[in-house]
Scaffold this motif. Structure first.
Motif, PDB file in Angstrom:
ATOM      1  N   GLY A  20       0.822  -1.198   0.000  1.00  0.00           N
ATOM      2  CA  GLY A  20       0.000   0.000   0.000  1.00  0.00           C
ATOM      3  C   GLY A  20       0.859   1.252   0.000  1.00  0.00           C
ATOM      4  N   LEU A  21       0.314   2.355   0.458  1.00  0.00           N
ATOM      5  CA  LEU A  21       1.035   3.629   0.492  1.00  0.00           C
ATOM      6  C   LEU A  21       1.919   3.681   1.732  1.00  0.00           C
ATOM      7  CD1 LEU A  21       1.222   6.270  -1.150  1.00  0.00           C
ATOM      8  CD2 LEU A  21      -0.474   7.238   0.403  1.00  0.00           C
ATOM      9  N   VAL A  22       3.225   3.824   1.510  1.00  0.00           N
ATOM     10  CA  VAL A  22       4.170   3.853   2.630  1.00  0.00           C
ATOM     11  C   VAL A  22       5.030   5.108   2.527  1.00  0.00           C
ATOM     12  CG1 VAL A  22       4.256   1.340   2.835  1.00  0.00           C
ATOM     13  CG2 VAL A  22       5.906   2.503   1.364  1.00  0.00           C
ATOM     14  N   GLU A  23       5.509   5.565   3.678  1.00  0.00           N
ATOM     15  CA  GLU A  23       6.401   6.721   3.723  1.00  0.00           C
ATOM     16  C   GLU A  23       7.682   6.319   4.437  1.00  0.00           C
ATOM     17  OE1 GLU A  23       4.691  10.421   4.988  1.00  0.00           O
ATOM     18  OE2 GLU A  23       2.670   9.792   4.402  1.00  0.00           O
ATOM     19  N   GLY A  24       8.786   6.926   4.042  1.00  0.00           N
ATOM     20  CA  GLY A  24      10.060   6.588   4.665  1.00  0.00           C
ATOM     21  C   GLY A  24      11.134   7.571   4.254  1.00  0.00           C
ATOM     22  N   SER A  25      12.368   7.202   4.508  1.00  0.00           N
ATOM     23  CA  SER A  25      13.507   8.050   4.140  1.00  0.00           C
ATOM     24  C   SER A  25      14.673   7.161   3.755  1.00  0.00           C
ATOM     25  CB  SER A  25      13.891   8.977   5.295  1.00  0.00           C
ATOM     26  OG  SER A  25      14.369   8.220   6.393  1.00  0.00           O
ATOM     27  N   PHE A  26      15.629   7.751   3.068  1.00  0.00           N
ATOM     28  CA  PHE A  26      16.835   7.027   2.653  1.00  0.00           C
ATOM     29  C   PHE A  26      18.022   7.965   2.761  1.00  0.00           C
ATOM     30  CE2 PHE A  26      14.750   8.771  -1.084  1.00  0.00           C
ATOM     31  CZ  PHE A  26      15.769   9.489  -1.691  1.00  0.00           C
ATOM     32  N   LEU A  27      19.213   7.365   2.817  1.00  0.00           N
ATOM     33  CA  LEU A  27      20.442   8.145   2.930  1.00  0.00           C
ATOM     34  C   LEU A  27      20.939   8.508   1.543  1.00  0.00           C
ATOM     35  CD1 LEU A  27      22.485   9.137   5.124  1.00  0.00           C
ATOM     36  CD2 LEU A  27      23.837   7.102   4.586  1.00  0.00           C
ATOM     37  N   VAL A  28      21.183   9.790   1.332  1.00  0.00           N
ATOM     38  CA  VAL A  28      21.683  10.258   0.037  1.00  0.00           C
ATOM     39  C   VAL A  28      23.194  10.079   0.002  1.00  0.00           C
ATOM     40  CG1 VAL A  28      21.839  12.201  -1.555  1.00  0.00           C
ATOM     41  CG2 VAL A  28      19.812  11.920  -0.113  1.00  0.00           C
ATOM     42  N   ASP A  29      23.676   9.351  -0.977  1.00  0.00           N
ATOM     43  CA  ASP A  29      25.108   9.097  -1.091  1.00  0.00           C
ATOM     44  C   ASP A  29      25.889  10.401  -1.204  1.00  0.00           C
ATOM     45  OD1 ASP A  29      24.345   6.535  -1.059  1.00  0.00           O
ATOM     46  OD2 ASP A  29      25.129   5.976  -3.020  1.00  0.00           O
ATOM     47  N   GLU A  30      27.124  10.365  -0.728  1.00  0.00           N
ATOM     48  CA  GLU A  30      28.112  11.448  -0.803  1.00  0.00           C
ATOM     49  C   GLU A  30      27.800  12.603   0.151  1.00  0.00           C
ATOM     50  OE1 GLU A  30      28.928  12.681  -4.789  1.00  0.00           O
ATOM     51  OE2 GLU A  30      29.240  10.643  -5.507  1.00  0.00           O
ATOM     52  N   VAL A  31      26.561  13.126   0.142  1.00  0.00           N
ATOM     53  CA  VAL A  31      26.271  14.234   1.045  1.00  0.00           C
ATOM     54  C   VAL A  31      25.857  13.741   2.429  1.00  0.00           C
ATOM     55  CG1 VAL A  31      25.679  15.846  -0.778  1.00  0.00           C
ATOM     56  CG2 VAL A  31      23.913  14.358   0.142  1.00  0.00           C
ATOM     57  N   LEU A  32      25.492  12.453   2.547  1.00  0.00           N
ATOM     58  CA  LEU A  32      25.181  11.811   3.822  1.00  0.00           C
ATOM     59  C   LEU A  32      24.088  12.548   4.603  1.00  0.00           C
ATOM     60  CD1 LEU A  32      28.759  10.787   4.998  1.00  0.00           C
ATOM     61  CD2 LEU A  32      27.084   9.431   3.744  1.00  0.00           C
ATOM     62  N   VAL A  33      23.035  12.910   3.898  1.00  0.00           N
ATOM     63  CA  VAL A  33      21.839  13.455   4.543  1.00  0.00           C
ATOM     64  C   VAL A  33      20.671  12.551   4.158  1.00  0.00           C
ATOM     65  CG1 VAL A  33      22.687  15.822   4.516  1.00  0.00           C
ATOM     66  CG2 VAL A  33      21.312  14.985   2.597  1.00  0.00           C
ATOM     67  N   ARG A  34      19.594  12.646   4.914  1.00  0.00           N
ATOM     68  CA  ARG A  34      18.453  11.793   4.639  1.00  0.00           C
ATOM     69  C   ARG A  34      17.410  12.560   3.827  1.00  0.00           C
ATOM     70  NH1 ARG A  34      19.254   7.082   6.866  1.00  0.00           N
ATOM     71  NH2 ARG A  34      17.247   6.321   6.090  1.00  0.00           N
ATOM     72  N   ALA A  35      16.775  11.837   2.910  1.00  0.00           N
ATOM     73  CA  ALA A  35      15.704  12.409   2.097  1.00  0.00           C
ATOM     74  C   ALA A  35      14.445  11.577   2.305  1.00  0.00           C
ATOM     75  CB  ALA A  35      16.097  12.419   0.619  1.00  0.00           C
ATOM     76  N   ASN A  36      13.308  12.232   2.308  1.00  0.00           N
ATOM     77  CA  ASN A  36      12.037  11.542   2.515  1.00  0.00           C
ATOM     78  C   ASN A  36      11.449  11.086   1.185  1.00  0.00           C
ATOM     79  OD1 ASN A  36      12.098  12.041   5.335  1.00  0.00           O
ATOM     80  ND2 ASN A  36      11.352  14.130   4.960  1.00  0.00           N
ATOM     81  N   TYR A  37      10.525  10.148   1.256  1.00  0.00           N
ATOM     82  CA  TYR A  37       9.852   9.682   0.047  1.00  0.00           C
ATOM     83  C   TYR A  37       8.482   9.130   0.401  1.00  0.00           C
ATOM     84  CZ  TYR A  37      10.871   4.828   1.411  1.00  0.00           C
ATOM     85  OH  TYR A  37      10.932   3.633   2.075  1.00  0.00           O
TER      86      TYR A  37
END
Length: 752
Positions: A395-412
């Motif tokens: 179903g519809l899920v929300e989360g985040s992942f680590l952005v390579d090189e800049v090492l910050v998290r992005a939501n999705y």
């Protein structure tokens, strides 16, 4: 009256005189003296110019050139005088004005279509003009350069459509499309070839095969029957008759509509269809039908053996073990089946070997896999189908992942189909929202696609309220890596979409890493000036451009320009300009059409043609080509550009930007790599010194020496050994188990 006028015209033409240059050796040149100097004389003869040393000339006699005479006579000729135009054409032929002769003969036939003399004169002239283009196309075909061969063939069809080579040009275009598995386009070209020349026997069999590949069985049967009538020897006729019998049987099976709903009857019908498809050489379709028959309950030993072999080769290890279990249960005394099953069980180590970061542990796992005795294709298939994934929330899920090189998290925000099964790979749509919109709001534009329960849809969120910027290049790639780690993603069916600034970013990402995506969709977005320099990299990337007629003029103009360039290069591009005012720039009402287009696209990791455009090491690979070292002449953003304005002037910022972009364009590193017949690879490079080519049996025969020719130089001619270590290393290098190659070779090249 007509004869008198024709006689008068011929007399006037005969009286026309050109400049005559008499040489000391007795030869005479007639034409137009365009330059007369103390050392040399240049004379135009027809459309060519010849330079003659003054010392070789005895005498120059001035007169009217044939071309001047032609222009004068053509101006005096009545436009509707067919015989006059024919006489003028004869004069042009006599004086080697062939372009003018063709024009006059065509005008003669326009006025008098049954003018037999004009038709007889025109055909050889057209063939003479078309022949060099045809020979060039044949040469490129022999080298496997089907895309390059299109230009001379299109020239024949556009400039000399009434030549006797037009049908052959259509046939060669069809052969090129079929070689690239573009069977719909191939079939269209073969139909046109046969409409021009129904005696072109080699086209019938090609058209039949293309029709079969596109599932048009009635057309395939019709072309096969015509090919039988045109067969050149009994063996060919016998083979074609067998094929026609199979096609009739298949047409009969399809005549009843869908297979029966009752499981046993359905399994029997599907298995029967699969056997016919086998006879036709439609292996993939046959295996798909066998799989459907198995799912419907068919358990014949012959079917199980076919499926288990296919499951081994394609890496579907769990299915193979399930099939072996049934085969062993039916034949418990068959020791060979037991041994094969034990060998396949070892391939369950493949996902671990790919995922582990510890080199020593990975080498031990690879050693254990090699000891299993499994074939190289089976191990490669298991690597391509790494399916070690757990069940995830649907179903519809929300989360985040680590952005390579800049090492910050992005939501999705992501949508996972309710029918999601981690045991089989799923296509992924990576969608980038526009300015002023959230990832969740953008997902609602895809809600109708999500309801089909066929695709995983992932919408990353921009880390800033200002929307997507060039600094966010790593976010879509990091989102893709997160998706492949979390879900069982078919990386050959990953689609990138973007709207507004999301489309701007989608352009930038897809052109820098074209081997990561099966297709690109851009809605109401332009392409930035830097990404435009990478546009040639879309050689293997299908592109769908969508724009509203009420979008900003720069957006419409940018899309038109990109479409025109991609289309002129023969790339797979489609464009739609939507009339009226669009309330939503994402134009979700077009999703059914977009989805049908996406589902027809899949990435080919072993594409016969790869193109790389870059000056950055961060994106210095595409498919099976990787740049190891750029030349010193490549563009360097850290190198100061020497800009000197004219005395008393200063460049404004726009001029400076254009100068900088010009320097970048001139310094872009480029590689064109193409698989050619004869186990050969052709390379054309620019600003590159060293490359690694990843090779596989799907590209070349690794049991034979491989010839690599770079910029006309033979740089490698030897055998390349397969290696399990190389197989896993290439997959890890690309961070994609489906971009795995059995061998590699590192070569040095030089620009010319």
């Amino acid at each position: 009256m007509c004869k008198a006028r024709l006689f008068l015209l011929l007399a006037m033409l005969a009286a026309a005189r050109a400049d005559v240059v008499r040489l000391k050796d007795g030869k005479v040149l007639e034409g137009k003296v365009v330059l007369e100097g103390a050392q040399e004389v240049r004379i135009r003869i027809g459309t060519a110019e010849l330079t003659v040393p003054r010392a070789q000339i005895a005498e120059i006699e001035r007169g009217e050139s044939p071309h001047e005479a032609y222009k004068r006579r053509a101006g005096a000729l009545k436009d509707d005088d067919a015989d006059g135009h024919f006489a003028l054409a004869e004069y042009c032929i006599e004086h080697r004005l062939l372009t003018e002769a063709i024009a006059e003969l065509r005008r003669t036939l326009e006025l008098k279509s049954d003018h037999a003399q004009a038709r007889a004169r025109l055909q050889p002239l057209l063939d003479q003009r078309a022949l060099p283009s045809l020979n060039e196309a044949k040469r490129l075909h022999a080298q496997g350069q089907f895309e390059e061969a299109e230009a001379p063939l299109i020239t024949i069809l556009e400039q000399y459509p009434d030549s006797s080579y037009a049908a052959l040009a259509q046939h060669l275009l069809a052969v090129g499309f079929a070689a690239r598995k573009q069977y719909d386009m191939a079939l269209t070209r073969w139909r046109r070839a046969l409409a021009l020349d129904d005696k072109l026997t080699e086209a019938y069999e090609g058209a039949a095969q293309a029709a079969a590949e596109t599932g048009k069985w009635a057309d395939a049967l019709s072309f096969t029957e015509r090919a039988i009538a045109a067969a050149k020897d009994p063996d060919q006729a016998k083979r074609l008759r067998e094929r026609a019998d199979a096609l009739r049987e298949l047409t009969k099976l399809h005549g009843g509509g869908e297979p029966p709903a009752e499981p046993k009857a359905r399994a029997t019908a599907l298995a029967a269809e699969a056997r016919v498809l086998q006879r036709l050489g439609q292996r993939d379709r046959a295996l798909q039908r066998f799989q459907e028959a198995y799912d419907a309950g068919a358990r014949e030993p012959e079917l199980l053996k076919l499926l288990v072999e296919h499951a081994e080769q394609t890496g579907r290890i769990r299915l193979a073990l399930e099939l072996y279990k049934q085969l062993v249960a039916a034949n418990p005394a068959d020791d060979e089946l037991v041994r094969r099953r034990a060998r396949i069980e070892k391939l369950l180590l493949v996902p671990r070997a790919f995922a582990t970061r510890v080199k020593a542990e990975r080498e031990k796992l690879i050693f254990d896999i090699a000891r299993s005795g499994a074939s190289f294709p089976a191990i490669q298939g298991a690597l391509r189908e790494c399916t070690d994934r757990g069940q995830e929330k649907t179903g519809l899920v929300e989360g985040s992942f680590l952005v390579d090189e800049v090492l910050v998290r992005a939501n999705y925000v992501a949508y996972v189909p309710k029918t999601y099964d981690p045991r089989r790979p799923w296509p992924l749509i990576l969608a980038l929202h526009r300015d002023g919109e959230t990832a969740k709001e953008h997902f609602y534009n895809w809600e109708s696609v999500a309801s089909s329960e066929k695709h995983i849809i992932l919408c990353p969120s921009s880390p800033t309220k200002a929307g997507w910027r060039a600094a966010h290049l790593n976010i879509p790639l990091s989102a893709l890596r997160h998706a492949t780690k979390t879900y069982n993603i078919d990386t050959d069916r990953v689609y990138l979409e973007g709207t507004g600034t999301g489309g701007l970013l989608a352009w930038a990402v897809a052109l820098r890493w074209p081997d990561r995506f099966a297709a690109l969709v851009v809605r109401n977005a332009s392409i930035d000036e830097v990404s435009r320099l990478y546009l040639r990299a879309a050689a293997s990337l299908p592109v769908y451009l969508i724009v509203s007629q009420h979008a900003q003029p720069d957006v419409i103009g940018s899309q038109r320009e990109a479409y025109k360039a991609l289309d002129s290069w023969g790339y797979d591009v489609q464009r739609e300009e939507v009339p009226g005012y669009a309330r939503n720039p994402a134009l979700p009402e077009l999703n059914p059409k977009v989805l049908a287009w996406l589902e027809s696209k899949a990435r080919d990791p072993y594409t016969p043609r790869a193109r790389l455009v870059t000056f950055e090491q961060a994106n210095a690979s595409a498919y099976w080509v990787s740049v190891e070292r750029f030349a010193s002449t490549v563009f360097d953003p850290d190198r100061r550009v020497n800009i000197k304005a004219p005395m008393g002037q200063e460049y404004d910022p726009d001029q400076l930007r254009m100068i900088y972009l010009g320097e970048m364009a001139r310094g872009m590193g480029q590689v064109i790599a193409a698989i050619a017949p004869g186990n050969r690879i052709n390379l054309i490079t620019k600003h590159i010194e060293e490359l690694t080519l990843y090779l596989d049996d799907r590209m070349v025969d690794l049991d034979k020496p491989v010839r690599i020719v770079a910029n006309g130089d033979l740089v490698f001619n030897d055998k390349v050994e397969r290696s399990l270590e190389q197989l896993f290393d290439s997959a890890r290098y690309h961070r994609d188990p489906r971009l795995c190659y059995a061998a590699s070779v590192r070569i040095k090249v030089r620009d010319k």
